[in-house]
Write a protein that holds these residues in place. Structure first.
Motif, mmCIF file in Angstrom:
data_model
loop_
_atom_site.group_PDB
_atom_site.id
_atom_site.type_symbol
_atom_site.label_atom_id
_atom_site.label_comp_id
_atom_site.label_asym_id
_atom_site.label_seq_id
_atom_site.Cartn_x
_atom_site.Cartn_y
_atom_site.Cartn_z
ATOM 1 N N LEU A 221 60.191 40.837 74.173
ATOM 2 C CA LEU A 221 60.878 41.699 74.704
ATOM 3 C C LEU A 221 62.067 41.998 74.389
ATOM 4 C CD1 LEU A 221 59.279 41.056 78.485
ATOM 5 C CD2 LEU A 221 58.889 42.939 77.251
ATOM 6 N N ALA A 222 62.985 41.203 74.067
ATOM 7 C CA ALA A 222 64.278 41.263 73.614
ATOM 8 C C ALA A 222 64.106 41.870 72.198
ATOM 9 C CB ALA A 222 65.053 39.951 73.599
ATOM 10 N N ALA A 223 63.260 41.362 71.390
ATOM 11 C CA ALA A 223 63.205 42.107 70.048
ATOM 12 C C ALA A 223 62.326 43.336 69.903
ATOM 13 C CB ALA A 223 62.504 41.064 69.170
ATOM 14 N N GLY A 224 62.038 44.003 71.049
ATOM 15 C CA GLY A 224 61.330 45.327 71.148
ATOM 16 C C GLY A 224 59.949 45.257 70.378
ATOM 17 N N ARG A 225 59.380 44.081 70.225
ATOM 18 C CA ARG A 225 57.976 44.241 69.949
ATOM 19 C C ARG A 225 57.081 44.651 71.114
ATOM 20 N NH1 ARG A 225 55.407 39.422 68.734
ATOM 21 N NH2 ARG A 225 53.922 40.465 67.202
ATOM 22 N N VAL A 226 57.342 44.386 72.105
ATOM 23 C CA VAL A 226 56.592 44.766 73.342
ATOM 24 C C VAL A 226 57.563 45.460 74.358
ATOM 25 C CG1 VAL A 226 54.545 43.286 72.959
ATOM 26 C CG2 VAL A 226 56.417 42.627 74.339
ATOM 27 N N VAL A 227 56.881 46.258 75.255
ATOM 28 C CA VAL A 227 57.709 46.652 76.458
ATOM 29 C C VAL A 227 56.662 46.119 77.649
ATOM 30 C CG1 VAL A 227 58.876 48.360 75.137
ATOM 31 C CG2 VAL A 227 56.656 48.945 76.180
ATOM 32 N N VAL A 228 57.448 46.122 79.051
ATOM 33 C CA VAL A 228 56.920 45.977 80.193
ATOM 34 C C VAL A 228 56.389 47.116 80.908
ATOM 35 C CG1 VAL A 228 57.109 45.170 82.707
ATOM 36 C CG2 VAL A 228 58.321 43.938 80.614
ATOM 37 N N VAL A 229 55.111 47.121 81.344
ATOM 38 C CA VAL A 229 54.458 48.332 82.010
ATOM 39 C C VAL A 229 54.315 47.979 83.468
ATOM 40 C CG1 VAL A 229 52.334 49.672 82.277
ATOM 41 C CG2 VAL A 229 53.115 48.809 80.006
ATOM 42 N N GLY A 230 55.149 48.544 84.466
ATOM 43 C CA GLY A 230 55.009 48.240 85.763
ATOM 44 C C GLY A 230 55.966 47.280 86.178
ATOM 45 N N ALA A 231 55.905 46.572 87.105
ATOM 46 C CA ALA A 231 56.858 45.770 87.857
ATOM 47 C C ALA A 231 56.252 43.985 87.718
ATOM 48 C CB ALA A 231 57.258 45.890 89.470
ATOM 49 N N PRO A 232 57.184 43.240 87.410
ATOM 50 C CA PRO A 232 56.682 41.956 87.355
ATOM 51 C C PRO A 232 55.955 41.378 88.666
ATOM 52 C CG PRO A 232 58.840 41.946 86.572
ATOM 53 C CD PRO A 232 58.602 43.329 87.180
ATOM 54 N N ARG A 233 55.165 40.349 88.577
ATOM 55 C CA ARG A 233 54.209 39.972 89.644
ATOM 56 C C ARG A 233 54.727 38.439 89.962
ATOM 57 N NH1 ARG A 233 48.374 39.899 89.092
ATOM 58 N NH2 ARG A 233 48.656 39.881 86.898
ATOM 59 N N MET A 234 55.141 38.046 90.842
ATOM 60 C CA MET A 234 55.596 36.526 91.214
ATOM 61 C C MET A 234 54.366 35.898 91.649
ATOM 62 S SD MET A 234 58.651 36.492 90.542
ATOM 63 C CE MET A 234 58.719 34.840 90.558
ATOM 64 N N VAL A 235 53.917 34.715 90.779
ATOM 65 C CA VAL A 235 52.647 33.960 91.068
ATOM 66 C C VAL A 235 53.004 32.637 91.408
ATOM 67 C CG1 VAL A 235 51.203 35.778 89.825
ATOM 68 C CG2 VAL A 235 52.322 33.832 88.847
ATOM 69 N N SER A 236 51.865 31.822 92.055
ATOM 70 C CA SER A 236 51.987 30.669 92.272
ATOM 71 C C SER A 236 52.193 29.591 90.951
ATOM 72 C CB SER A 236 50.806 30.025 93.060
ATOM 73 O OG SER A 236 49.808 30.176 92.317
ATOM 74 N N ARG A 237 51.952 30.015 89.677
ATOM 75 C CA ARG A 237 51.553 29.274 88.492
ATOM 76 C C ARG A 237 53.006 29.707 87.685
ATOM 77 N NH1 ARG A 237 45.436 29.503 85.935
ATOM 78 N NH2 ARG A 237 44.501 28.629 87.437
ATOM 79 N N GLY A 238 53.212 28.548 86.902
ATOM 80 C CA GLY A 238 54.248 28.605 86.077
ATOM 81 C C GLY A 238 54.432 27.475 84.832
ATOM 82 N N TYR A 239 55.106 27.590 84.097
ATOM 83 C CA TYR A 239 55.604 26.516 83.135
ATOM 84 C C TYR A 239 56.448 25.320 83.861
ATOM 85 C CZ TYR A 239 53.478 29.529 79.689
ATOM 86 O OH TYR A 239 52.513 29.906 78.665
ATOM 87 N N TRP A 240 55.855 24.054 83.668
ATOM 88 C CA TRP A 240 56.480 23.012 84.231
ATOM 89 C C TRP A 240 56.916 21.828 83.272
ATOM 90 C CZ3 TRP A 240 57.665 22.063 89.644
ATOM 91 C CH2 TRP A 240 57.276 22.803 90.650
#
Length: 262
Positions: A221-240
């Motif tokens: 995202l910072a490099a501009g290779r992709v862009v976000v569509v819509g709003a982020p979704r908070m979910v129960s999963r993640g990296y631990w």
């Protein structure tokens, strides 16, 4: 006598009493009472079936049987000390072995470790894949896992803005890119890849939309290779960040966890 039945505490008391030829001074060294020293010596004599000390008019003296084993006993205690030092040396080591998903390693972890290593040239990292890794067998210090928590281990979550849907800057194809664990994306999608990192690359190439962790997509995202569509979704999963309690307590692991989670 089996190793598991060695009277190690009694042997430690024997060593102290033999050096001082005094139960009182041995008790002072061991921070116990003279009566406790006497009890340990009597228990050891019962276990070994021999008399170790005699009281004479000149004071306490070792029997020939007690004296016969002292050299080997003290050599053994020195080897115990060397073993303990060797085990403790790992805590001051600058080498760390980390298990992480390959896509997270490529998209996020490698850059983080490079920045961390720049502050300490002595640091050494070994990175392995995370497929069913056993901490004991793989001699791991730390692992990064995707899930709802640390499971049976100690752990700390890596901060993220949740799941984001990304696509190529020019929009790309109007299809969802599916990957194992893609959290409800269309399983019948014409574009299926092996992991979230490949989904992100497929989105950047214009093959469709990918729903991935914001942490994974952050650099693209910072490099501009992709862009976000819509709003982020908070979910129960993640990296631990996870590790069994003995590894988690090590200073070098704690320092790494703090650096990665900051």
């Amino acid at each position: 006598m089996k190793r598991t039945h060695l009277p190690l505490n009694g042997l430690r008391v024997l060593d102290a009493a033999a050096r001082h030829l005094s139960f009182t001074r041995a008790a002072d060294e061991l921070a116990v009472t003279p009566a406790a020293v006497g009890q340990q010596i009597r228990a050891l004599e019962d276990t070994l079936g021999t008399v170790l000390f005699r009281r004479t008019t000149k004071g306490l003296e070792l029997t020939p049987e007690g004296e016969a084993g002292l050299v080997a006993l003290r050599d053994g205690f020195l080897q115990f000390e060397e073993a303990v030092r060797a085990m403790q040396a790992g805590q001051s080591s600058k080498s760390l072995t980390i298990a992480a998903p390959r896509d997270l390693t490529a998209k996020w972890l490698m850059a983080r470790l490079t920045a961390i290593a720049a502050s300490d040239p002595e640091l050494r990292f070994a990175i392995v894949g995370d497929e069913e890794i056993d901490f004991a067998q793989a001699n791991l210090d730390l692992a990064i896992r995707w899930g709802e928590g640390p499971g049976e281990h100690e752990g700390e979550a890596l901060e993220s803005d949740g799941m984001v849907t990304v696509t190529a800057p020019d929009g790309g194809a109007d299809v969802a890119i599916a990957w194992p664990g893609c959290m409800g994306e269309d399983a019948a999608s014409p574009v299926r890849v092996a992991d979230a990192g490949l989904a992100l690359d497929a989105a950047a190439a214009g093959l469709g939309r990918a729903c991935v962790s914001e942490l994974l997509a952050r650099a693209d995202l910072a490099a501009g290779r992709v862009v976000v569509v819509g709003a982020p979704r908070m979910v129960s999963r993640g990296y631990w960040l996870v590790a069994p309690l003995p590894q988690w307590r090590q200073k070098k692991v704690r320092a790494l966890v703090e650096a990665l989670a900051s």
